[in-house]
Design an enzyme around this catalytic site. Sequence first.
Site, PDB file in Angstrom:
ATOM      1  CB  THR A  72      68.891  78.774 -63.769  1.00  0.00           C
ATOM      2  OG1 THR A  72      70.228  78.864 -64.246  1.00  0.00           O
ATOM      3  CG2 THR A  72      67.981  79.632 -64.624  1.00  0.00           C
TER       4      THR A  72
ATOM      5  NE  ARG B  38      77.452  79.569 -70.933  1.00  0.00           N
ATOM      6  CZ  ARG B  38      76.359  79.225 -70.274  1.00  0.00           C
ATOM      7  NH1 ARG B  38      75.856  80.043 -69.359  1.00  0.00           N
ATOM      8  NH2 ARG B  38      75.755  78.085 -70.506  1.00  0.00           N
ATOM      9  CB  ILE B  39      75.552  84.657 -73.999  1.00  0.00           C
ATOM     10  CG1 ILE B  39      76.119  86.065 -73.772  1.00  0.00           C
ATOM     11  CG2 ILE B  39      74.024  84.697 -74.038  1.00  0.00           C
ATOM     12  CD1 ILE B  39      75.873  87.024 -74.908  1.00  0.00           C
TER      13      ILE B  39
ATOM     14  CG  ASP C  67      69.435  78.045 -71.241  1.00  0.00           C
ATOM     15  OD1 ASP C  67      68.251  77.971 -70.844  1.00  0.00           O
ATOM     16  OD2 ASP C  67      70.399  77.904 -70.474  1.00  0.00           O
TER      17      ASP C  67
ATOM     18  CB  THR D  65      66.676  75.349 -65.269  1.00  0.00           C
ATOM     19  OG1 THR D  65      67.848  75.310 -64.448  1.00  0.00           O
ATOM     20  CG2 THR D  65      65.777  74.179 -64.885  1.00  0.00           C
ATOM     21  N   GLY D  66      69.277  74.223 -66.765  1.00  0.00           N
ATOM     22  CA  GLY D  66      70.204  73.122 -66.982  1.00  0.00           C
ATOM     23  C   GLY D  66      71.467  73.609 -67.656  1.00  0.00           C
ATOM     24  CE  LYS D  67      77.584  71.541 -71.210  1.00  0.00           C
ATOM     25  NZ  LYS D  67      78.432  70.363 -71.506  1.00  0.00           N
ATOM     26  N   GLY D  68      73.201  75.263 -70.511  1.00  0.00           N
ATOM     27  CA  GLY D  68      72.743  76.182 -71.532  1.00  0.00           C
ATOM     28  C   GLY D  68      73.068  75.757 -72.947  1.00  0.00           C
TER      29      GLY D  68
END
EC number: 3.4.19.5
Length: 324
Positions: free
Chosen positions: A183, A211-212, A214, A233-236
């Site tokens: 991201t 899927r949406i 963060d 950034t990372g796992k939403g």
Amino acid sequence: MGWAIALHGGAGDIPFSLPEERRAPREATLRHCLDLGVAALRANRPPLDVVELVVRELENSPCYNAGKGSVLTTAGTVEMEACIMDGNTNNCGAVSGLSTVVNAISLARLVMEKTPHIYLAFDGAEAFAREQGVEIMDPSHFITPENIERLKNAKEANRVQIDYTQPIKANSTNDQGDSQIGTVGCVAVDNHGNLASATSTGGLVNKMVGRIGDTPIIGSGTYANSFCAVSATGKGESIIRATVARDVAALMEYKGLSLKEAAAYVVEKVPKGNVGLVAVSANGEVTMPFNTTGMFRACATEEGYSEIAIWPVDSNGISEDSQK
């Protein structure tokens, strides 16, 4: 007080053994985008223009998981999302489910400026893009051979992959089978204390259609107010649960924490391996913490400090503050 800028290209399990041919193009893109943003701030362009400009450039690079480099859903399609926010007014715009828009971040800004709404998604967002005359391309433009291979690898492993997930097979010779892209985001402040934030992504490899994450959620992946601007950034899913970006601002506003203290606290409370962020404050401070193996990141300040880095500089898994 002075201007400052920070940007990222995703956080995740970035191996220390990342080959030079994989690392160098990403670092070069960060350096180019940092230079672009610095030049714009020196030319007294508003922070909102600066973060849009930088993120557009990152979207146009296949090195990162946004725009041209966006990863694929379980159906092999692209669903891009982006968000932009002006800290001075709290105006914001977000988009999701884009499959033809070249620069999602610019469409997010148009949602903010040309509609009574904040968030448009899927068919409605695509229709709005056509109405506004933004650049669009056939969905095949965004589907790269590398991302087809990443999806294949993820399906074989039966998993959804966040940025920079490593291949399952330790002896794999297919170094394109992982999700070695991330991201993108940018935050900026001018020498009057005006702040802005922008984030853009293709999401997770092998994510469910629809899927949406963060990125377009105000206060989760993107936020700006009169105290700070944050891009995460990372796992939403982890970032949404922790309301990462808003919490940094809230700790500054209600607890009186410094930017560095607030960002470090928020990152530390998220499960390890799930988040990184870049942030700037109204008085020109910069911080870029993360609890993943690494995060592609860059920053610069009016005082002359600049940094381009990937891995932590301490032993705690969280980068030392770049504030100088």
